[in-house]
Design a protein around this motif. Structure first.
Motif, PDB file in Angstrom:
ATOM      1  N   THR A 188     -12.393  13.313   9.214  1.00  0.00           N
ATOM      2  CA  THR A 188     -12.245  12.818   7.853  1.00  0.00           C
ATOM      3  C   THR A 188     -12.169  11.307   7.847  1.00  0.00           C
ATOM      4  OG1 THR A 188     -10.962  13.028   5.801  1.00  0.00           O
ATOM      5  CG2 THR A 188      -9.707  12.856   7.830  1.00  0.00           C
ATOM      6  N   LYS A 189     -12.443  10.738   6.695  1.00  0.00           N
ATOM      7  CA  LYS A 189     -12.240   9.304   6.473  1.00  0.00           C
ATOM      8  C   LYS A 189     -11.192   9.153   5.388  1.00  0.00           C
ATOM      9  CE  LYS A 189     -14.674   6.685   3.798  1.00  0.00           C
ATOM     10  NZ  LYS A 189     -15.732   5.887   3.127  1.00  0.00           N
ATOM     11  N   VAL A 190     -10.167   8.362   5.675  1.00  0.00           N
ATOM     12  CA  VAL A 190      -9.092   8.156   4.709  1.00  0.00           C
ATOM     13  C   VAL A 190      -8.871   6.659   4.536  1.00  0.00           C
ATOM     14  CG1 VAL A 190      -7.948  10.325   5.312  1.00  0.00           C
ATOM     15  CG2 VAL A 190      -7.286   8.214   6.481  1.00  0.00           C
ATOM     16  N   ALA A 191      -8.124   6.335   3.491  1.00  0.00           N
ATOM     17  CA  ALA A 191      -7.752   4.949   3.242  1.00  0.00           C
ATOM     18  C   ALA A 191      -6.250   4.878   3.010  1.00  0.00           C
ATOM     19  CB  ALA A 191      -8.504   4.389   2.033  1.00  0.00           C
ATOM     20  N   PHE A 192      -5.596   3.991   3.723  1.00  0.00           N
ATOM     21  CA  PHE A 192      -4.183   3.732   3.480  1.00  0.00           C
ATOM     22  C   PHE A 192      -4.103   2.715   2.348  1.00  0.00           C
ATOM     23  CE2 PHE A 192      -4.286   5.289   7.821  1.00  0.00           C
ATOM     24  CZ  PHE A 192      -3.244   6.186   7.835  1.00  0.00           C
ATOM     25  N   ARG A 193      -3.628   3.177   1.196  1.00  0.00           N
ATOM     26  CA  ARG A 193      -3.556   2.328   0.002  1.00  0.00           C
ATOM     27  C   ARG A 193      -2.189   1.659  -0.053  1.00  0.00           C
ATOM     28  NH1 ARG A 193      -5.339   5.133  -5.410  1.00  0.00           N
ATOM     29  NH2 ARG A 193      -7.326   5.018  -4.260  1.00  0.00           N
ATOM     30  N   VAL A 194      -2.204   0.333  -0.041  1.00  0.00           N
ATOM     31  CA  VAL A 194      -0.954  -0.435   0.037  1.00  0.00           C
ATOM     32  C   VAL A 194      -0.821  -1.334  -1.194  1.00  0.00           C
ATOM     33  CG1 VAL A 194       0.411  -2.049   1.413  1.00  0.00           C
ATOM     34  CG2 VAL A 194      -1.170  -0.448   2.552  1.00  0.00           C
ATOM     35  N   PRO A 195       0.071  -0.999  -2.114  1.00  0.00           N
ATOM     36  CA  PRO A 195       0.333  -1.882  -3.254  1.00  0.00           C
ATOM     37  C   PRO A 195       1.411  -2.906  -2.905  1.00  0.00           C
ATOM     38  CG  PRO A 195       1.506   0.172  -3.543  1.00  0.00           C
ATOM     39  CD  PRO A 195       0.788   0.285  -2.226  1.00  0.00           C
ATOM     40  N   ASN A 196       1.356  -4.057  -3.542  1.00  0.00           N
ATOM     41  CA  ASN A 196       2.408  -5.054  -3.366  1.00  0.00           C
ATOM     42  C   ASN A 196       3.480  -4.831  -4.434  1.00  0.00           C
ATOM     43  OD1 ASN A 196       3.014  -7.843  -1.926  1.00  0.00           O
ATOM     44  ND2 ASN A 196       3.540  -8.077  -4.076  1.00  0.00           N
ATOM     45  N   GLU A 197       4.714  -4.581  -4.005  1.00  0.00           N
ATOM     46  CA  GLU A 197       5.791  -4.240  -4.941  1.00  0.00           C
ATOM     47  C   GLU A 197       6.671  -5.426  -5.322  1.00  0.00           C
ATOM     48  OE1 GLU A 197       7.786  -1.007  -2.798  1.00  0.00           O
ATOM     49  OE2 GLU A 197       7.060   0.312  -4.386  1.00  0.00           O
ATOM     50  N   ARG A 198       6.426  -6.580  -4.760  1.00  0.00           N
ATOM     51  CA  ARG A 198       7.291  -7.729  -4.996  1.00  0.00           C
ATOM     52  C   ARG A 198       6.613  -8.746  -5.916  1.00  0.00           C
ATOM     53  NH1 ARG A 198       9.792  -4.251  -3.450  1.00  0.00           N
ATOM     54  NH2 ARG A 198      11.071  -4.065  -1.552  1.00  0.00           N
ATOM     55  N   ASP A 199       7.437  -9.384  -6.756  1.00  0.00           N
ATOM     56  CA  ASP A 199       6.921 -10.399  -7.670  1.00  0.00           C
ATOM     57  C   ASP A 199       6.913 -11.788  -7.042  1.00  0.00           C
ATOM     58  OD1 ASP A 199       6.636  -8.475  -9.658  1.00  0.00           O
ATOM     59  OD2 ASP A 199       8.690  -8.779 -10.393  1.00  0.00           O
ATOM     60  N   ASN A 200       7.698 -11.978  -5.970  1.00  0.00           N
ATOM     61  CA  ASN A 200       7.852 -13.308  -5.383  1.00  0.00           C
ATOM     62  C   ASN A 200       7.403 -13.376  -3.924  1.00  0.00           C
ATOM     63  OD1 ASN A 200       9.827 -11.708  -4.367  1.00  0.00           O
ATOM     64  ND2 ASN A 200      11.542 -13.118  -4.799  1.00  0.00           N
ATOM     65  N   ALA A 201       6.638 -12.376  -3.455  1.00  0.00           N
ATOM     66  CA  ALA A 201       6.192 -12.384  -2.064  1.00  0.00           C
ATOM     67  C   ALA A 201       4.891 -11.597  -1.941  1.00  0.00           C
ATOM     68  CB  ALA A 201       7.259 -11.791  -1.145  1.00  0.00           C
ATOM     69  N   SER A 202       4.138 -11.880  -0.900  1.00  0.00           N
ATOM     70  CA  SER A 202       2.877 -11.182  -0.634  1.00  0.00           C
ATOM     71  C   SER A 202       3.023 -10.312   0.603  1.00  0.00           C
ATOM     72  CB  SER A 202       1.746 -12.195  -0.416  1.00  0.00           C
ATOM     73  OG  SER A 202       1.555 -13.005  -1.557  1.00  0.00           O
ATOM     74  N   THR A 203       2.270  -9.227   0.645  1.00  0.00           N
ATOM     75  CA  THR A 203       2.239  -8.374   1.831  1.00  0.00           C
ATOM     76  C   THR A 203       1.320  -9.025   2.856  1.00  0.00           C
ATOM     77  OG1 THR A 203       2.647  -6.356   0.573  1.00  0.00           O
ATOM     78  CG2 THR A 203       1.620  -6.110   2.737  1.00  0.00           C
ATOM     79  N   THR A 204       1.813  -9.193   4.091  1.00  0.00           N
ATOM     80  CA  THR A 204       1.044  -9.902   5.121  1.00  0.00           C
ATOM     81  C   THR A 204       0.777  -9.054   6.367  1.00  0.00           C
ATOM     82  OG1 THR A 204       3.121 -10.816   6.002  1.00  0.00           O
ATOM     83  CG2 THR A 204       1.921 -12.153   4.395  1.00  0.00           C
ATOM     84  N   LYS A 205       1.399  -7.866   6.452  1.00  0.00           N
ATOM     85  CA  LYS A 205       1.202  -7.048   7.654  1.00  0.00           C
ATOM     86  C   LYS A 205       1.438  -5.579   7.321  1.00  0.00           C
ATOM     87  CE  LYS A 205       2.958  -6.514  12.412  1.00  0.00           C
ATOM     88  NZ  LYS A 205       3.936  -7.025  13.405  1.00  0.00           N
ATOM     89  N   ILE A 206       0.576  -4.727   7.870  1.00  0.00           N
ATOM     90  CA  ILE A 206       0.703  -3.278   7.704  1.00  0.00           C
ATOM     91  C   ILE A 206       0.623  -2.645   9.092  1.00  0.00           C
ATOM     92  CG2 ILE A 206      -0.345  -1.194   6.771  1.00  0.00           C
ATOM     93  CD1 ILE A 206       0.970  -2.883   4.672  1.00  0.00           C
ATOM     94  N   GLU A 207       1.604  -1.819   9.408  1.00  0.00           N
ATOM     95  CA  GLU A 207       1.665  -1.164  10.716  1.00  0.00           C
ATOM     96  C   GLU A 207       1.772   0.346  10.511  1.00  0.00           C
ATOM     97  OE1 GLU A 207       4.942  -0.854  14.291  1.00  0.00           O
ATOM     98  OE2 GLU A 207       4.514  -2.846  13.476  1.00  0.00           O
ATOM     99  N   VAL A 208       0.715   1.069  10.892  1.00  0.00           N
ATOM    100  CA  VAL A 208       0.655   2.512  10.697  1.00  0.00           C
ATOM    101  C   VAL A 208       0.816   3.218  12.037  1.00  0.00           C
ATOM    102  CG1 VAL A 208      -0.714   4.459   9.864  1.00  0.00           C
ATOM    103  CG2 VAL A 208      -0.855   2.244   8.696  1.00  0.00           C
ATOM    104  N   SER A 209       1.780   4.134  12.115  1.00  0.00           N
ATOM    105  CA  SER A 209       2.005   4.927  13.334  1.00  0.00           C
ATOM    106  C   SER A 209       1.280   6.262  13.207  1.00  0.00           C
ATOM    107  CB  SER A 209       3.501   5.157  13.554  1.00  0.00           C
ATOM    108  OG  SER A 209       4.163   3.930  13.797  1.00  0.00           O
ATOM    109  N   PHE A 210       0.570   6.654  14.274  1.00  0.00           N
ATOM    110  CA  PHE A 210      -0.167   7.918  14.295  1.00  0.00           C
ATOM    111  C   PHE A 210       0.636   8.977  15.035  1.00  0.00           C
ATOM    112  CE2 PHE A 210      -3.308   5.252  12.681  1.00  0.00           C
ATOM    113  CZ  PHE A 210      -4.448   5.965  12.314  1.00  0.00           C
TER     114      PHE A 210
END
Length: 243
Positions: A42-64
């Motif tokens: 299968t092909k999937v996508a990890f969808r990551v929304p930014n939940e903070r108003d004063n910061a940006s998401t800079t790193k995503i670490e997914v464990s298999f």
């Protein structure tokens, strides 16, 4: 009129409150689509929304998963992001149809990019072969913000069916569907061939041609009759004396 205005105001406030309560529950890291077939790829996508108003998401670490490891994992490049795929030795070899699997992908990390407030990003992965003896796989994910905050999306679903505060991305596995063409053939094929099926293809073609020719002849005849009727009517109007 004042009663109507009060009712509208209350309705608007209730709607806003409901939406406000629902948004936090929806704004978490998910896997899209949420289901895949057991035993397949299968092909999937990890969808990551930014939940903070004063910061940006800079790193995503997914464990298999290591209890049900995936022999084949590949990632799709995301512009502006660097990706690192980590393979590790498994606690114990896992038997697969390709042989004993002793090492597998255990972690994928994306960093160097930025998800701004009010935005989301999708990180695509192709993977398989999916296990056949479980109905779901969990992918605990850590989301790092520019201010140093780390949100750990790693909680399993609760027994009562309610969603935890930080649920891990969950891929549900369903039994493989029967091939559509095979199912259709098996459902529509007769148990024994009808008597007419023994006729040769040439006979069938001749019958079809005869039927088609008859239909065309009748159609032409009808057209001629119609034209004659129009001509007769026109002549009748011309011969009719004026008042």
């Amino acid at each position: 009129m004042s009663f109507v205005r009060r009712a509208v105001t209350v309705l608007a406030a209730t709607t806003a409150l409901t939406a406000g309560l629902a948004l936090p529950a929806l704004a978490h890291v998910t896997i899209q689509p949420g289901t895949a077939e057991q035993g397949g790829f299968t092909k999937v996508a990890f969808r990551v929304p930014n939940e903070r108003d004063n910061a940006s998401t800079t790193k995503i670490e997914v464990s298999f998963p290591t209890d049900h490891p995936l022999a084949f994992v590949s990632v799709k490049p995301v512009p502006g992001w660097k990706v690192k795929v980590t393979e590790s030795k498994l606690p114990k070899p896992v038997k697969t149809e390709y042989g004993d699997l002793e090492e597998a992908v255990t972690k994928v990390v994306w960093e160097g990019g930025k998800i701004n407030p009010g935005e989301f990003q999708e990180f695509e992965v192709s993977m398989g072969q999916l296990p056949e003896d479980v109905d779901s796989l969990m992918f605990p994910t850590k989301q790092t913000y520019s201010g140093g905050e780390v949100v750990d999306w790693a909680e399993a679903p609760k027994a009562d069916g309610t969603e935890p505060e930080h649920p891990a991305p969950l891929l549900k596995l369903v039994p493989a569907a029967e091939d559509a063409s095979t199912a259709t053939l098996s459902a529509t094929a007769p148990a024994t061939a009808p008597a007419s099926a023994s006729a040769s293809p040439s006979v069938a073609v001749a019958a079809a041609s005869s039927s088609d020719g008859t239909a065309r002849l009748l159609g032409a005849a009808g057209l001629v009759v119609g034209v004659i009727g129009v001509v007769i009517g026109f002549l009748g109007l011309r011969r009719r004396p004026s008042a």
